[in-house]
Structure formats: structure tokens, C-alpha cells
Design an enzyme around this catalytic site. Structure first.
Site, PDB file in Angstrom:
ATOM      1  N   LYS A  96       0.851  -1.192   0.000  1.00  0.00           N
ATOM      2  CA  LYS A  96       0.000   0.000   0.000  1.00  0.00           C
ATOM      3  C   LYS A  96       0.884   1.238   0.000  1.00  0.00           C
ATOM      4  CE  LYS A  96      -3.994  -2.054   0.547  1.00  0.00           C
ATOM      5  NZ  LYS A  96      -4.993  -2.069  -0.444  1.00  0.00           N
ATOM      6  N   ASP A  97       0.258   2.366  -0.282  1.00  0.00           N
ATOM      7  CA  ASP A  97       0.941   3.647  -0.353  1.00  0.00           C
ATOM      8  C   ASP A  97       1.505   4.054   1.004  1.00  0.00           C
ATOM      9  OD1 ASP A  97       1.838   6.071  -1.323  1.00  0.00           O
ATOM     10  OD2 ASP A  97      -0.107   7.052  -1.107  1.00  0.00           O
TER      11      ASP A  97
END
Length: 80
Positions: free
Chosen positions: A32-33
């Protein structure tokens, strides 16, 4: 796992270090970011939810929270 301002690999490393286990015992389905508040499904090999709840008490950055526990028969794999 909910995380803020930390990428998935670093969050897994922090979680593994605090639980005194290897990072390879924590499986996740993708990355994920780093910038933002994201949630991530994770599986951990042979751990009880009570052993992980202390992670929610840490107040220092990076923010990592765990919850919504359930027992599963198969670990997560990349791409699932």
C-alpha cells in the site's frame, strides 16, 4: 492492520520486531501507499489476538493499529 505514513514492508518489520517473530511469518496480499492512512489484510502464523493487541497502545509515529481478528486456514498470498 491500519497504518499511517509507513509503507507495508516497514510496517511488517515493525510488527514482527515487536512480536518477536520473523517478518516471513506475517503474510499480506500486496503493498500500500506510504503517504496516507491505509488498511491492509494480513495473516500471521500461529498467534493469538491477545498477543497483538499491545500494538494499539503505541503513540509514537509511525501509527500502526491491528484489529478485526479471525482465524483462517490458509495464509494470504501476494495478489490475493
Amino acid at each position: 492492520m491500519l497504518k499511517e505514513n509507513i509503507d507495508t514492508m516497514s510496517a511488517i518489520s515493525v510488527l514482527a520486531k515487536n512480536l518477536k517473530t520473523k517478518p516471513t511469518n506475517i503474510m499480506y496480499s500486496g503493498t500500500k501507499d506510504k503517504r496516507g492512512v491505509t488498511t491492509q489484510l494480513c495473516t500471521m502464523y500461529r498467534r493469538k489476538p491477545q498477543e497483538m493487541m499491545f500494538m494499539n497502545k503505541f503513540r509514537h509515529p509511525p501509527l500502526i493499529r491491528v484489529g478485526d481478528f479471525k482465524f483462517v486456514h490458509e495464509p494470504l498470498k501476494l495478489g490475493s
